[in-house]
Design a protein around this motif. Sequence first.
Motif, short mmCIF file in Angstrom:
data_model
loop_
_atom_site.label_atom_id
_atom_site.label_comp_id
_atom_site.label_asym_id
_atom_site.label_seq_id
_atom_site.Cartn_x
_atom_site.Cartn_y
_atom_site.Cartn_z
N UNK A 160 26.03 5.38 -10.09
CA UNK A 160 25.71 4.95 -11.46
C UNK A 160 26.79 4.03 -12.02
N UNK A 161 28.03 4.28 -11.64
CA UNK A 161 29.14 3.45 -12.11
C UNK A 161 29.38 2.26 -11.20
N UNK A 162 28.70 2.22 -10.07
CA UNK A 162 28.89 1.16 -9.07
C UNK A 162 30.35 1.09 -8.65
N UNK A 195 23.58 -4.53 -7.05
CA UNK A 195 22.94 -3.22 -6.90
C UNK A 195 22.16 -3.09 -5.60
N UNK A 196 22.01 -4.19 -4.88
CA UNK A 196 21.30 -4.13 -3.59
C UNK A 196 22.20 -3.63 -2.47
N UNK A 197 23.51 -3.57 -2.70
CA UNK A 197 24.42 -3.08 -1.68
C UNK A 197 24.10 -1.62 -1.35
N UNK A 198 24.06 -1.32 -0.06
CA UNK A 198 23.76 0.06 0.32
C UNK A 198 24.58 0.52 1.52
N UNK A 199 25.69 -0.16 1.76
CA UNK A 199 26.59 0.25 2.84
C UNK A 199 27.99 -0.14 2.42
#
Lengths: 112, 112
Positions: A69-71, A28-32
């Motif tokens: 929300x679903x990643x 969940x830390x992925x942001x790119x």
Amino acid sequence: QQQVKQSPQSLIVQKGGISIINCAYENTAFDYFPWYQQFPGKGPALLIAIRPDVSEKKEGRFTISFNKSAKQFSLHIMDSQPGDSATYFCAASTVSGRALTFGSGTRLQVQP
Amino acid sequence: SQTIHQWPATLVQPVGSPLSLECTVEGTSNPNLYWYRQAAGRGLQLLFYSVGIGQISSEVPQNLSASRPQDRQFILSSKKLLLSDSGFYLCAWEARRKNIQYFGAGTRLSVL
């Protein structure tokens, strides 16, 4: 542990059709979230990328859809052309991170 | 403009021989540098990354090593190649905090 799962492994689409490739991530830390395109015998090249503050990004015939929300995120290639035949990789990282985590790749073949 | 050079393009080596692959980047300073391996029809496996001269981080324990003797030079080495070292080796560079990796053309290594 595979942190980015990509499907399908291979895809055959008729010219003019829509190609859809899906990826799911765990961290969940992925942001790119970039997508890379690789032609045989060549290195991958950045195709399009998205950050989680938007749900969709479009560049020409290529669109990324993102569902935080679903990643999950996906690549849509509209009006697919034989020249789009390549291997596509999704990837993910954090802005402050050190490296991209790649999916396993999807080999796309667009038939004329 | 920035360019990345990788050589040789292809290499055939016997088992037990040494290896040295070189990667250089032009047109940028203090880049992050990466070595990946791609097995046939597979995804990209991160081998090493470097954030500065002499700073090497290894992602996968193996008989390969990496060095960064200069700011824009990254070398992948082995003292004794194994059959399992065969693959497509890719070098990539990334501007600090830009999250975009630019790949070289790759080296196809066949260990026989």
